[in-house]
Write an enzyme that holds these catalytic residues in place. Structure first.
Site, mmCIF file in Angstrom:
data_model
loop_
_atom_site.group_PDB
_atom_site.id
_atom_site.type_symbol
_atom_site.label_atom_id
_atom_site.label_comp_id
_atom_site.label_asym_id
_atom_site.label_seq_id
_atom_site.Cartn_x
_atom_site.Cartn_y
_atom_site.Cartn_z
ATOM 1 N N TYR A 227 0.789 -1.230 0.000
ATOM 2 C CA TYR A 227 0.000 0.000 0.000
ATOM 3 C C TYR A 227 0.823 1.283 0.000
ATOM 4 O O TYR A 227 0.271 2.372 -0.118
ATOM 5 C CB TYR A 227 -0.948 -0.001 1.206
ATOM 6 N N ASN B 69 -12.953 4.097 -1.946
ATOM 7 C CA ASN B 69 -12.083 2.946 -1.772
ATOM 8 C C ASN B 69 -12.731 2.125 -0.663
ATOM 9 O O ASN B 69 -12.549 2.419 0.517
ATOM 10 C CB ASN B 69 -10.664 3.353 -1.381
ATOM 11 N N HIS C 251 -15.522 -6.786 -1.290
ATOM 12 C CA HIS C 251 -15.756 -8.202 -1.531
ATOM 13 C C HIS C 251 -16.876 -8.784 -0.678
ATOM 14 O O HIS C 251 -17.187 -9.970 -0.820
ATOM 15 C CB HIS C 251 -14.469 -8.994 -1.257
ATOM 16 N N ASP D 272 -26.033 -1.428 -2.161
ATOM 17 C CA ASP D 272 -27.416 -0.958 -2.152
ATOM 18 C C ASP D 272 -27.517 0.520 -1.798
ATOM 19 O O ASP D 272 -28.333 1.248 -2.362
ATOM 20 C CB ASP D 272 -28.258 -1.789 -1.187
ATOM 21 N N HIS E 247 -8.850 1.371 -5.756
ATOM 22 C CA HIS E 247 -8.019 0.472 -4.949
ATOM 23 C C HIS E 247 -6.556 0.796 -5.181
ATOM 24 O O HIS E 247 -6.136 1.022 -6.323
ATOM 25 C CB HIS E 247 -8.270 -0.997 -5.307
ATOM 26 N N LEU E 248 -5.786 0.809 -4.124
ATOM 27 C CA LEU E 248 -4.346 1.042 -4.235
ATOM 28 C C LEU E 248 -3.658 -0.121 -4.933
ATOM 29 O O LEU E 248 -2.826 0.070 -5.814
ATOM 30 C CB LEU E 248 -3.744 1.250 -2.844
ATOM 31 N N SER E 249 -3.991 -1.324 -4.517
ATOM 32 C CA SER E 249 -3.417 -2.517 -5.136
ATOM 33 C C SER E 249 -4.385 -3.015 -6.212
ATOM 34 O O SER E 249 -5.503 -2.519 -6.339
ATOM 35 C CB SER E 249 -3.181 -3.604 -4.082
ATOM 36 N N ARG F 183 -10.413 -11.857 -3.199
ATOM 37 C CA ARG F 183 -10.429 -10.430 -3.519
ATOM 38 C C ARG F 183 -10.811 -10.152 -4.979
ATOM 39 O O ARG F 183 -10.895 -9.004 -5.389
ATOM 40 C CB ARG F 183 -9.059 -9.812 -3.238
#
Length: 148
Positions: free
Chosen positions: A23, A75, A81, A88, A101-103, A112
């Site tokens: 990260y 994020n 997941h 909703d 997402h960073l990764s 994931r």
């Protein structure tokens, strides 16, 4: 001028110290400050919220119709997941949003690889580290300039 909302999910308060090999070492306050500065330079406002509690993020999303939010950048962290409730809430307010997402979740553990948000997001930006946030914000700014 549009108001943008930046939401950060669980464990993102630990950026800079949690698994820096994945990260990075930049902290969440540093990310928020840089994005707020860029949004302001583009003529927009940006507020942010980080929470490890799903219901806090949902309640903030629910408040967006009354506060004039035009776009959500999110994020969702691990809620990506697992959270049908977050999905909703985003659908209920019917605002455009970008998942960040960073990764790259698709290069990590199989659990994931599924996102409950991606199919409803305007876009998904992942795998570029801190630049994922910047890329997402630039995309939103471009969209706002073209009257979403």
């Amino acid at each position: 001028m549009a108001h943008l909302l930046l939401l950060h999910g669980p464990n993102l308060n630990l950026l800079g110290t949690r698994e820096p090999e994945i990260y990075g070492r930049i902290t969440l306050p540093q990310i928020d400050a840089a994005l707020a500065e860029r949004a302001t330079a583009a003529g927009h406002g940006l507020s942010s919220l980080q929470s490890n509690a799903e219901h806090v993020l949902i309640e903030r999303i629910h408040a967006t119709p009354e506060d004039g939010t035009a776009f959500i950048l999110i994020n969702p962290g691990a809620f990506t997941h697992t959270s049908v409730a977050l999905r909703d809430a985003l659908l209920a307010v019917a605002l455009p949003f970008v998942e960040i997402h960073l990764s790259n979740p698709y290069t990590r553990e199989p659990f994931r690889h599924h996102s409950y948000l991606a199919d409803k997001a305007l876009g998904v930006v992942c795998g570029f580290g801190v630049d994922s946030y910047r890329i997402a914000l630039e995309g939103v700014i471009a969209r706002l300039g073209s009257d979403v």
